[in-house]
Each structure stands twice: as C-alpha cells, then as structure tokens.
Design an enzyme around this catalytic site. Structure first.
Site, PDB file in Angstrom:
ATOM      1  N   ASP A 129      -4.150  -6.385 -66.410  1.00  0.00           N
ATOM      2  CA  ASP A 129      -4.656  -5.660 -65.239  1.00  0.00           C
ATOM      3  C   ASP A 129      -6.138  -5.346 -65.490  1.00  0.00           C
ATOM      4  O   ASP A 129      -6.990  -6.208 -65.323  1.00  0.00           O
ATOM      5  CB  ASP A 129      -3.768  -4.422 -65.060  1.00  0.00           C
ATOM      6  CG  ASP A 129      -4.092  -3.598 -63.835  1.00  0.00           C
ATOM      7  OD1 ASP A 129      -5.002  -3.962 -63.092  1.00  0.00           O
ATOM      8  OD2 ASP A 129      -3.422  -2.568 -63.603  1.00  0.00           O
ATOM      9  N   ASP A 132       8.469  -3.456 -65.396  1.00  0.00           N
ATOM     10  CA  ASP A 132       9.332  -2.358 -64.969  1.00  0.00           C
ATOM     11  C   ASP A 132       8.662  -1.391 -64.008  1.00  0.00           C
ATOM     12  O   ASP A 132       7.432  -1.319 -63.924  1.00  0.00           O
ATOM     13  CB  ASP A 132       9.776  -1.561 -66.201  1.00  0.00           C
ATOM     14  CG  ASP A 132       8.641  -0.705 -66.763  1.00  0.00           C
ATOM     15  OD1 ASP A 132       7.557  -1.267 -67.046  1.00  0.00           O
ATOM     16  OD2 ASP A 132       8.814   0.516 -66.897  1.00  0.00           O
TER      17      ASP A 132
HETATM   18  P1  5GP Z   1      -4.268  -2.967 -68.454  1.00  0.00           P
HETATM   19  O1  5GP Z   1      -4.488  -2.269 -69.758  1.00  0.00           O
HETATM   20  O2  5GP Z   1      -4.659  -4.432 -68.463  1.00  0.00           O
HETATM   21  O3  5GP Z   1      -4.891  -2.228 -67.284  1.00  0.00           O
HETATM   22  O4  5GP Z   1      -2.732  -2.875 -68.130  1.00  0.00           O
HETATM   23  C1  5GP Z   1      -1.807  -3.572 -68.819  1.00  0.00           C
HETATM   24  C2  5GP Z   1      -0.452  -2.912 -68.769  1.00  0.00           C
HETATM   25  O5  5GP Z   1      -0.259  -2.087 -67.600  1.00  0.00           O
HETATM   26  C3  5GP Z   1       0.614  -3.985 -68.680  1.00  0.00           C
HETATM   27  O6  5GP Z   1       0.994  -4.427 -69.963  1.00  0.00           O
HETATM   28  C4  5GP Z   1       1.705  -3.283 -67.924  1.00  0.00           C
HETATM   29  O7  5GP Z   1       2.518  -2.558 -68.822  1.00  0.00           O
HETATM   30  C5  5GP Z   1       1.000  -2.308 -67.019  1.00  0.00           C
HETATM   31  N1  5GP Z   1       0.817  -2.873 -65.669  1.00  0.00           N
HETATM   32  C6  5GP Z   1      -0.339  -3.267 -65.084  1.00  0.00           C
HETATM   33  N2  5GP Z   1      -0.118  -3.724 -63.853  1.00  0.00           N
HETATM   34  C7  5GP Z   1       1.223  -3.622 -63.635  1.00  0.00           C
HETATM   35  C8  5GP Z   1       2.070  -3.946 -62.504  1.00  0.00           C
HETATM   36  O8  5GP Z   1       1.673  -4.432 -61.444  1.00  0.00           O
HETATM   37  N3  5GP Z   1       3.399  -3.695 -62.678  1.00  0.00           N
HETATM   38  C9  5GP Z   1       3.930  -3.166 -63.816  1.00  0.00           C
HETATM   39  N4  5GP Z   1       5.236  -2.983 -63.855  1.00  0.00           N
HETATM   40  N5  5GP Z   1       3.147  -2.844 -64.894  1.00  0.00           N
HETATM   41  C10 5GP Z   1       1.811  -3.083 -64.786  1.00  0.00           C
END
Ligand code: 5GP
Length: 178
Positions: A107, A163
């Site tokens: 993300d 999840d």
């Molecule tokens: P980042 O650190 O890249 O912003 O987020 C990564 C983590 O956020 C992912 O490993 C996941 O656990 C959670 N995450 C980000 N987007 C989503 C989404 O659309 N759905 C879900 N279930 N988790 C997400």
C-alpha cells in the site's frame, strides 16, 4: 462469481476473480523463474496475509529455492531509537543470498521499507519483492517492487489471505467494500 459477503459490520462485493489471480500468479512466477534461475533464491513469506499467494506462487516456481516464513513486528523503542522493527522466524542464513520478499499487498510501502532495511543489514546479495497486489497511487517509497501481480486503486480489499479484523482471509477471491 459469488455474491456479496458480510463480514462483521461491513459488506463486500466480488472484485478480482480466481481466474485473474491465477493468471497474475503465473505471470509473477514466470518472471522469477527467468530472472533468478541461477540464484538459488530464498523466498521470505511475510505472514499472515501472504500465505495463500505464497502457496499458489511457489507451486509455479520451478527453479531451486528455499522458503522461510517470517513475521514483522514493530514496537516503539526508546525515544532516541524510535520505532524498532524486528524479524520473527527467520531461521535461514541469508547472507550473500538473493532474497525474494513475498507480500500480500503493498500500500504506502511503509511496511516494506522497514523490512528491506532489516534485511539490508544482513548482507544479502540482492532483495527482490513479489506482491499479489499493489496500490500504486498510494505507494510513496523509492524501493522497487519487482514483481506485482495486480495493481489496484486505493480501495480496501479482503480475501485471498487479506483480512478485515482477522476475518475473510479464507475467501478464494478478492472482495472490495460494497
Ligand atoms: P503499507 O505499509 O504498504 O501501507 O501497508 C501494508 C499492509 O497494510 C499490508 O501488509 C496489509 O496488512 C495492510 N493493508 C494495506 N492495504 C490493505 C487492504 O486493502 N486490505 C487489507 N486487508 N489490508 C491492507
């Protein structure tokens, strides 16, 4: 494709089919098989979310490889050290090795950046990233995501390992908030 699902207080609708997922998995595996065939890579599967993607992906990976399952834990250290990121479960010696991080979704990239920083301190040869899903409009980091299954907009999705409050990981397809 199946209908709406209700998880706790929210409704989700079908978004990405099993067929689309398996095509994406095949594409990622083909690229890895081609790029890393001489590397004997170590796949680091980041739990919990990526278990389903990892299982499908690694069935299509035909080159010799090792597989380890890890968790990333972040906690606040002292004021001067800020947030400390710890790797749990890494039993392989990965120094000098090509490592492939297997993620469910990238993300903003904050999680990935922390993991990469920890791995870089372990003197690995190179770090590659394979993710089932990615939100390019949200990604703010420099580190290259080498292998991305499917790019999606900034929507909250569940299923295929992902999840909502611990639920929905077992769904075969990806669903989005309805
Ligand atoms: P980042 O650190 O890249 O912003 O987020 C990564 C983590 O956020 C992912 O490993 C996941 O656990 C959670 N995450 C980000 N987007 C989503 C989404 O659309 N759905 C879900 N279930 N988790 C997400």
């Amino acid at each position: 494709m199946s209908e709406l699902v209700t998880i706790k207080d929210k409704q989700f609708k079908p978004y990405i089919t099993q067929q689309q997922l398996s095509e994406a998995v095949k594409k990622v595996a083909d690229a890895i098989n081609k790029d890393l065939q001489k590397e004997l890579p170590v796949f680091l599967v980041v739990l919990n979310g990526s278990f389903m993607f990892a299982a499908d992906l690694l069935k299509e990976v035909t080159i010799p490889c090792k597989i380890s399952f890890i968790k990333v834990a972040s906690y606040h250290g002292t004021k001067s050290s800020g947030t400390v990121t710890e790797l749990i479960g890494l039993s392989e010696d990965i120094s000098g090795r090509s490592v492939v991080i297997v993620e469910d979704i990238v993300d903003t990239g904050v999680t990935l950046e922390k993991l990469v920083a920890v791995l870089q301190r372990k003197n690995v040869k190179q770090i590659k990233v394979a993710t089932a899903l990615m939100k390019p409009d949200s990604y703010k980091k420099e580190f290259k995501v080498d292998y991305c299954g499917i790019k999606i907009p900034n929507d909250f999705v569940i299923g295929y390992g992902l999840d909502y409050d611990g639920l929905g990981r077992n769904l075969k397809e990806i669903y989005v908030l309805a």
